[in-house]
Write a protein that holds these residues in place. Structure first.
Motif, PDB file in Angstrom:
ATOM      1  N   UNK A 121      -7.848  -1.035   5.165  1.00  0.00           N
ATOM      2  CA  UNK A 121      -6.517  -1.341   5.690  1.00  0.00           C
ATOM      3  C   UNK A 121      -6.389  -2.835   5.988  1.00  0.00           C
ATOM      4  N   UNK A 122      -7.442  -3.463   6.493  1.00  0.00           N
ATOM      5  CA  UNK A 122      -7.420  -4.912   6.706  1.00  0.00           C
ATOM      6  C   UNK A 122      -7.216  -5.641   5.380  1.00  0.00           C
ATOM      7  N   UNK A 123      -7.811  -5.143   4.304  1.00  0.00           N
ATOM      8  CA  UNK A 123      -7.615  -5.748   2.983  1.00  0.00           C
ATOM      9  C   UNK A 123      -6.158  -5.626   2.546  1.00  0.00           C
ATOM     10  N   UNK A 124      -5.552  -4.464   2.785  1.00  0.00           N
ATOM     11  CA  UNK A 124      -4.131  -4.269   2.476  1.00  0.00           C
ATOM     12  C   UNK A 124      -3.301  -5.292   3.245  1.00  0.00           C
ATOM     13  N   UNK A 125      -3.557  -5.393   4.538  1.00  0.00           N
ATOM     14  CA  UNK A 125      -2.771  -6.297   5.383  1.00  0.00           C
ATOM     15  C   UNK A 125      -2.997  -7.760   5.017  1.00  0.00           C
ATOM     16  N   UNK A 126      -4.198  -8.116   4.557  1.00  0.00           N
ATOM     17  CA  UNK A 126      -4.461  -9.489   4.105  1.00  0.00           C
ATOM     18  C   UNK A 126      -3.595  -9.816   2.895  1.00  0.00           C
ATOM     19  N   UNK A 127      -3.426  -8.850   2.012  1.00  0.00           N
ATOM     20  CA  UNK A 127      -2.592  -9.066   0.831  1.00  0.00           C
ATOM     21  C   UNK A 127      -1.131  -9.195   1.223  1.00  0.00           C
ATOM     22  N   UNK A 128      -0.676  -8.362   2.153  1.00  0.00           N
ATOM     23  CA  UNK A 128       0.701  -8.471   2.653  1.00  0.00           C
ATOM     24  C   UNK A 128       0.919  -9.850   3.280  1.00  0.00           C
ATOM     25  N   UNK A 129      -0.020 -10.295   4.098  1.00  0.00           N
ATOM     26  CA  UNK A 129       0.108 -11.600   4.755  1.00  0.00           C
ATOM     27  C   UNK A 129       0.116 -12.731   3.727  1.00  0.00           C
ATOM     28  N   UNK A 130      -0.733 -12.648   2.726  1.00  0.00           N
ATOM     29  CA  UNK A 130      -0.792 -13.684   1.689  1.00  0.00           C
ATOM     30  C   UNK A 130       0.547 -13.803   0.960  1.00  0.00           C
ATOM     31  N   UNK A 131       1.267 -12.690   0.864  1.00  0.00           N
ATOM     32  CA  UNK A 131       2.586 -12.690   0.201  1.00  0.00           C
ATOM     33  C   UNK A 131       3.696 -13.126   1.160  1.00  0.00           C
ATOM     34  N   UNK A 132       3.336 -13.428   2.419  1.00  0.00           N
ATOM     35  CA  UNK A 132       4.323 -13.878   3.387  1.00  0.00           C
ATOM     36  C   UNK A 132       4.886 -12.784   4.269  1.00  0.00           C
ATOM     37  N   UNK A 133       4.246 -11.625   4.255  1.00  0.00           N
ATOM     38  CA  UNK A 133       4.765 -10.495   5.015  1.00  0.00           C
ATOM     39  C   UNK A 133       3.969 -10.179   6.261  1.00  0.00           C
ATOM     40  N   UNK A 134       4.406  -9.129   6.933  1.00  0.00           N
ATOM     41  CA  UNK A 134       3.759  -8.614   8.135  1.00  0.00           C
ATOM     42  C   UNK A 134       3.570  -7.102   7.960  1.00  0.00           C
ATOM     43  N   UNK A 135       2.793  -6.472   8.821  1.00  0.00           N
ATOM     44  CA  UNK A 135       2.633  -5.021   8.727  1.00  0.00           C
ATOM     45  C   UNK A 135       3.965  -4.263   8.775  1.00  0.00           C
ATOM     46  N   UNK A 136       4.960  -4.807   9.481  1.00  0.00           N
ATOM     47  CA  UNK A 136       6.266  -4.151   9.550  1.00  0.00           C
ATOM     48  C   UNK A 136       6.953  -4.071   8.192  1.00  0.00           C
ATOM     49  N   UNK A 137       6.496  -4.869   7.224  1.00  0.00           N
ATOM     50  CA  UNK A 137       7.102  -4.859   5.892  1.00  0.00           C
ATOM     51  C   UNK A 137       6.598  -3.713   5.015  1.00  0.00           C
ATOM     52  N   UNK A 138       5.547  -3.014   5.442  1.00  0.00           N
ATOM     53  CA  UNK A 138       5.069  -1.861   4.670  1.00  0.00           C
ATOM     54  C   UNK A 138       6.147  -0.782   4.649  1.00  0.00           C
ATOM     55  N   UNK A 139       6.484  -0.297   3.460  1.00  0.00           N
ATOM     56  CA  UNK A 139       7.472   0.778   3.352  1.00  0.00           C
ATOM     57  C   UNK A 139       6.858   2.069   2.816  1.00  0.00           C
ATOM     58  N   UNK A 140       5.688   1.956   2.177  1.00  0.00           N
ATOM     59  CA  UNK A 140       5.028   3.138   1.637  1.00  0.00           C
ATOM     60  C   UNK A 140       3.526   2.878   1.572  1.00  0.00           C
ATOM     61  N   UNK A 141       2.734   3.864   1.990  1.00  0.00           N
ATOM     62  CA  UNK A 141       1.282   3.772   1.939  1.00  0.00           C
ATOM     63  C   UNK A 141       0.744   5.093   1.408  1.00  0.00           C
ATOM     64  N   UNK A 142      -0.170   4.997   0.448  1.00  0.00           N
ATOM     65  CA  UNK A 142      -0.862   6.176  -0.069  1.00  0.00           C
ATOM     66  C   UNK A 142      -2.353   5.995   0.196  1.00  0.00           C
ATOM     67  N   UNK A 143      -2.947   6.990   0.831  1.00  0.00           N
ATOM     68  CA  UNK A 143      -4.366   6.955   1.167  1.00  0.00           C
ATOM     69  C   UNK A 143      -5.082   8.009   0.328  1.00  0.00           C
ATOM     70  N   UNK A 144      -6.034   7.561  -0.468  1.00  0.00           N
ATOM     71  CA  UNK A 144      -6.846   8.448  -1.303  1.00  0.00           C
ATOM     72  C   UNK A 144      -8.178   8.655  -0.589  1.00  0.00           C
ATOM     73  N   UNK A 145      -8.586   9.911  -0.453  1.00  0.00           N
ATOM     74  CA  UNK A 145      -9.760  10.269   0.347  1.00  0.00           C
ATOM     75  C   UNK A 145     -10.701  11.169  -0.435  1.00  0.00           C
ATOM     76  N   UNK A 146     -11.994  10.859  -0.349  1.00  0.00           N
ATOM     77  CA  UNK A 146     -12.968  11.752  -0.979  1.00  0.00           C
ATOM     78  C   UNK A 146     -13.336  12.918  -0.069  1.00  0.00           C
ATOM     79  N   UNK A 147     -12.992  12.832   1.223  1.00  0.00           N
ATOM     80  CA  UNK A 147     -13.272  13.912   2.168  1.00  0.00           C
ATOM     81  C   UNK A 147     -12.140  13.976   3.201  1.00  0.00           C
ATOM     82  N   UNK A 148     -11.142  14.767   2.920  1.00  0.00           N
ATOM     83  CA  UNK A 148      -9.961  14.867   3.788  1.00  0.00           C
ATOM     84  C   UNK A 148     -10.363  15.346   5.179  1.00  0.00           C
ATOM     85  N   UNK A 149     -11.272  16.304   5.270  1.00  0.00           N
ATOM     86  CA  UNK A 149     -11.666  16.843   6.579  1.00  0.00           C
ATOM     87  C   UNK A 149     -12.341  15.775   7.440  1.00  0.00           C
ATOM     88  N   UNK A 150     -13.147  14.915   6.834  1.00  0.00           N
ATOM     89  CA  UNK A 150     -13.795  13.831   7.571  1.00  0.00           C
ATOM     90  C   UNK A 150     -12.732  12.890   8.139  1.00  0.00           C
TER      91      UNK A 150
END
Length: 136
Positions: free
Chosen positions: A55-84
């Motif tokens: 998530x920090x990597x995602x936010x670093x990319x948003x910041x590099x583009x001039x944005x903030x976390x509030x600019x996120x409109x959609x997030x998809x999380x892929x998980x190898x273990x949903x229960x974990x």
């Protein structure tokens, strides 16, 4: 027509065969981020540590583009273990709020069998609308 601009923050691993982000106009398409450190190694530990880094990597990319976390409109999380992930949901939620505040965009969590790096437990992709302050 807006030009495409590649967004690769210098503090993230140098991408090979992909971009960390691609911005077209105010829309930033975020490439999937695993818990890869600047040297290209997946951070040790479990899902909580890997969520924090991915998530920090995602936010670093948003910041590099001039944005903030509030600019996120959609997030998809892929998980190898949903229960974990679910077992650690409170701690993951705390980390989200620490890094991004209490803004939650449209989200999806998807269980998958494996990711590109065998040691990766999570990958996060998304879309941000830079300058939108997506709160609403």
């Amino acid at each position: 027509m807006s030009a495409k601009v590649t967004v690769n923050p210098p503090q993230l691993a140098v991408p090979r065969g992909f971009a960390h982000g691609t911005r077209v106009g105010n829309t930033l398409h975020l490439g999937g981020q695993t818990a890869m450190d600047a040297e290209g190694v997946i951070v040790p530990g479990g899902i909580v540590e890997q969520f924090r880094r991915a998530f920090a990597n995602v936010l670093a990319t948003v910041a590099e583009a001039g944005g903030t976390p509030d600019d996120l409109v959609s997030v998809t999380i892929y998980l190898t273990d949903v229960q974990d992930y679910q077992r650690n949901g409170k701690e993951i939620g705390r980390i989200w709020r620490e890094l991004a505040g209490d803004h939650y965009p449209a989200m999806a969590g998807i269980g998958i069998s494996e990711l590109w790096q065998p040691e990766a437990l999570i990958e996060i992709a998304g879309i941000a609308e830079i300058g939108s302050g997506a709160r609403g």
